[in-house]
Scaffold this motif. Structure first.
Motif, short mmCIF file in Angstrom:
data_model
loop_
_atom_site.label_atom_id
_atom_site.label_comp_id
_atom_site.label_asym_id
_atom_site.label_seq_id
_atom_site.Cartn_x
_atom_site.Cartn_y
_atom_site.Cartn_z
N ARG A 1 0.82 -1.22 0.00
CA ARG A 1 0.00 0.00 0.00
C ARG A 1 0.85 1.26 0.00
O ARG A 1 0.49 2.27 -0.61
CB ARG A 1 -0.92 0.01 1.22
CG ARG A 1 -1.96 -1.10 1.26
CD ARG A 1 -2.98 -0.86 2.36
NE ARG A 1 -2.36 -0.77 3.68
CZ ARG A 1 -2.15 -1.80 4.48
NH1 ARG A 1 -2.52 -3.02 4.09
NH2 ARG A 1 -1.59 -1.64 5.66
N ASP A 2 1.98 1.21 0.71
CA ASP A 2 2.83 2.39 0.87
C ASP A 2 4.25 1.92 1.12
O ASP A 2 4.60 1.50 2.23
CB ASP A 2 2.32 3.24 2.04
CG ASP A 2 3.17 4.47 2.31
OD1 ASP A 2 4.15 4.70 1.58
OD2 ASP A 2 2.85 5.21 3.27
N ALA A 3 5.08 2.01 0.09
CA ALA A 3 6.46 1.53 0.20
C ALA A 3 7.25 2.28 1.26
O ALA A 3 8.21 1.76 1.83
CB ALA A 3 7.16 1.62 -1.15
N GLY A 4 6.84 3.50 1.55
CA GLY A 4 7.55 4.31 2.54
C GLY A 4 7.44 3.79 3.96
O GLY A 4 8.24 4.17 4.83
N LEU A 5 6.47 2.92 4.21
CA LEU A 5 6.30 2.39 5.56
C LEU A 5 7.48 1.52 5.99
O LEU A 5 7.76 1.39 7.18
CB LEU A 5 5.00 1.58 5.66
CG LEU A 5 3.74 2.40 5.89
CD1 LEU A 5 2.49 1.54 5.72
CD2 LEU A 5 3.76 3.01 7.30
N ALA A 6 8.18 0.95 5.03
CA ALA A 6 9.33 0.12 5.38
C ALA A 6 10.38 0.93 6.11
O ALA A 6 10.92 0.51 7.14
CB ALA A 6 9.93 -0.51 4.12
N ALA A 7 10.67 2.12 5.60
CA ALA A 7 11.64 3.00 6.28
C ALA A 7 11.14 3.37 7.66
O ALA A 7 11.92 3.44 8.62
CB ALA A 7 11.87 4.25 5.44
N GLY A 8 9.84 3.59 7.78
CA GLY A 8 9.26 3.93 9.07
C GLY A 8 9.45 2.82 10.09
O GLY A 8 9.73 3.08 11.26
N ASP B 1 0.56 1.41 13.08
CA ASP B 1 -0.60 0.62 12.66
C ASP B 1 -0.18 -0.74 12.10
O ASP B 1 -0.92 -1.73 12.21
CB ASP B 1 -1.43 1.40 11.64
CG ASP B 1 -0.62 1.87 10.44
OD1 ASP B 1 0.62 2.01 10.57
OD2 ASP B 1 -1.22 2.10 9.38
N VAL B 2 1.00 -0.79 11.50
CA VAL B 2 1.51 -2.06 10.98
C VAL B 2 1.83 -3.01 12.13
O VAL B 2 1.50 -4.20 12.08
CB VAL B 2 2.75 -1.85 10.10
CG1 VAL B 2 3.21 -3.17 9.48
CG2 VAL B 2 2.47 -0.81 9.01
N ILE B 3 2.46 -2.48 13.17
CA ILE B 3 2.76 -3.29 14.35
C ILE B 3 1.46 -3.79 14.99
O ILE B 3 1.35 -4.96 15.38
CB ILE B 3 3.59 -2.49 15.37
CG1 ILE B 3 4.91 -2.02 14.74
CG2 ILE B 3 3.84 -3.33 16.62
CD1 ILE B 3 5.80 -3.13 14.23
N ASP B 4 0.47 -2.91 15.07
CA ASP B 4 -0.83 -3.31 15.64
C ASP B 4 -1.47 -4.43 14.82
O ASP B 4 -2.04 -5.37 15.38
CB ASP B 4 -1.77 -2.11 15.72
CG ASP B 4 -1.36 -1.10 16.78
OD1 ASP B 4 -0.58 -1.48 17.68
OD2 ASP B 4 -1.80 0.05 16.70
N ALA B 5 -1.39 -4.32 13.49
CA ALA B 5 -1.97 -5.36 12.63
C ALA B 5 -1.24 -6.69 12.80
O ALA B 5 -1.86 -7.75 12.87
CB ALA B 5 -1.92 -4.91 11.17
N ALA B 6 0.09 -6.61 12.88
CA ALA B 6 0.87 -7.83 13.08
C ALA B 6 0.57 -8.46 14.43
O ALA B 6 0.40 -9.68 14.55
CB ALA B 6 2.36 -7.52 12.97
N LYS B 7 0.46 -7.63 15.46
CA LYS B 7 0.15 -8.12 16.80
C LYS B 7 -1.22 -8.80 16.83
O LYS B 7 -1.38 -9.87 17.43
CB LYS B 7 0.19 -6.96 17.79
CG LYS B 7 -0.20 -7.32 19.23
CD LYS B 7 0.77 -8.30 19.88
CE LYS B 7 0.47 -8.45 21.37
NZ LYS B 7 1.30 -9.51 21.99
N ALA C 1 11.12 -5.87 16.10
CA ALA C 1 12.39 -6.34 15.54
C ALA C 1 12.17 -7.16 14.28
O ALA C 1 12.90 -7.00 13.28
CB ALA C 1 13.14 -7.17 16.58
N PHE C 2 11.16 -8.03 14.27
CA PHE C 2 10.84 -8.80 13.07
C PHE C 2 10.42 -7.88 11.93
O PHE C 2 10.82 -8.07 10.77
CB PHE C 2 9.71 -9.79 13.36
CG PHE C 2 10.04 -10.89 14.33
CD1 PHE C 2 11.32 -11.41 14.43
CD2 PHE C 2 9.05 -11.42 15.15
CE1 PHE C 2 11.62 -12.44 15.32
CE2 PHE C 2 9.33 -12.44 16.04
CZ PHE C 2 10.62 -12.95 16.14
N ALA C 3 9.60 -6.89 12.23
CA ALA C 3 9.08 -5.98 11.20
C ALA C 3 10.20 -5.16 10.57
O ALA C 3 10.19 -4.91 9.36
CB ALA C 3 8.02 -5.06 11.80
#
Length: 358
Positions: free
Chosen positions: A60-67, A111-117, A135-137
């Motif tokens: 959805r948003d490649a920039g989230l990886a850097a975040g 929000d990505v961490i919340d979704a993974a959790k 750490a995994f993310a």
């Protein structure tokens, strides 16, 4: 004998729990307790579920990886890698790390961490810590942006404190000199070489104007920092008004050439006076750091190998393991608990007779 057992730990049991917590906070012991494959028996799908959440967000948003990479860094540098940066409420009162200027509003990926959790909790309730998910993310984000793979030793526990002041004191600002950078990283048991290696993460992601405004404006007067290319400074001034603040919603890529690719272009930009931050330019003007910059600019494979190793080492910073901390059910708030549990999860740290569990 069964009737002699109590549900509440004895004073001696609590003391043992406190002692156990103090021991597992020792750096050498904490490092020893992290291991690759920590969840193989208790939650074998954990890393795959985190990877799926990160991949979906990246699509959805490649920039989230850097975040997410930055999220791990900012977590580990304050109170160690304990997911304290995720907390929205500090049980002790006051503002949290998440509200501190270095993190708000620039830090992203929550929000990505919340979704993974949420996915992990559905599969393996009360098992995988938020700190390990962070750490995994970060590892998965590095793989998606730079095709770099490495294994993450896990077993971190989540902390129960998050303090704005500690974020301000521990995180190296973009105005850092070479000495400040050296000292901030040394405080986390990271060498000068590892500092230069990890700075290469600036090859992905974006920055708000406020982080470099004093390199291009003096009040309302245009200026050019001595370590900044005049043409690059002009581009930045055209983007960022002189009155930009912490919340001005304007950003620019830290690496204009390949902002979503984890490569060694960052090191190639520095000799051209195109390091976005004052701290970036410090790597070029310090002789020892400059030699490393030259080496990494010439050899991307070398940098990626050392970057992976440095990420693993950083991920061991001041971790809580064993019976310290907790496994949060919700990454943004601590678990409801009694004061006895706060001493080191007494429900699991001592048995019902107050004897330390094995």
């Amino acid at each position: 004998m069964g009737t002699a057992k109590q549900n509440k730990p004895t004073a001696g049991g609590v003391a043992l729990a406190v002692a156990a917590c103090a021991l597992c906070l020792l750096p050498a012991m904490a490092r020893a307790q992290l291991r690759v494959g920590f969840y193989d028996a208790t939650c074998p799908s954990a890393e795959a579920l985190v990877r799926q959440a990160v991949a979906a967000a990246f699509a959805r948003d490649a920039g989230l990886a850097a975040g997410l990479i930055r999220l791990h860094f900012h977590d580990c540098f304050v109170r160690g890698c304990d997911a304290s940066v995720l907390l929205t409420v500090n049980p002790g009162g006051g503002k949290t790390e998440r509200e501190a200027a270095p993190n708000n509003p620039s830090l992203r990926g929550f929000d990505v961490i919340d979704a993974a959790k949420a996915a992990v909790e559905r599969s393996c309730p009360r098992t995988v810590s938020c700190a390990d998910i962070v750490a995994f993310a970060a590892r998965d984000s590095i793989n998606l942006t730079g095709s770099v793979s490495y294994q993450v030793p896990a077993g971190r526990r989540d902390g129960r404190v998050s303090n704005e002041t500690e974020a301000l004191l521990n995180l190296p600002p973009p105005t850092s000199t070479a000495q400040i950078l050296t000292d901030k990283f040394a405080a986390k048991n990271l060498t000068v070489q590892e500092m230069v290696v990890l700075s290469g993460a600036h090859t992905v992601g974006r920055s708000f104007c406020i982080s470099f405004l004093n390199r291009i404006w003096n009040g309302t007067t245009p200026i050019v920092d001595a370590g900044l290319s005049p043409s690059y400074a002009a581009l930045l001034r055209a983007l960022c008004p002189s009155n930009a603040t912490q919340t001005t919603p304007i950003t620019t890529p830290m690496d204009p050439g390949s902002p979503n690719v984890l490569d060694n272009n960052y090191y190639k930009l520095l000799p051209r006076n195109m390091g976005l931050f004052f701290s970036d330019n410090q790597l070029r003007v310090d002789p020892a750091m400059a030699a490393l910059v030259t080496a990494f600019a010439a050899n991307e494979t070398l940098w990626k190998e050392r970057f992976a190793a440095a990420m693993v080492k950083m991920g061991r910073t001041e971790v809580q393991t064993g019976r310290c901390g907790e496994v949060r059910l919700n990454c943004s708030v601590v678990n409801p608990t009694s004061s006895s549990v706060e001493l080191g999860s007494s429900a699991s740290a001592v048995d019902e007779e107050g004897v330390a569990a094995s």
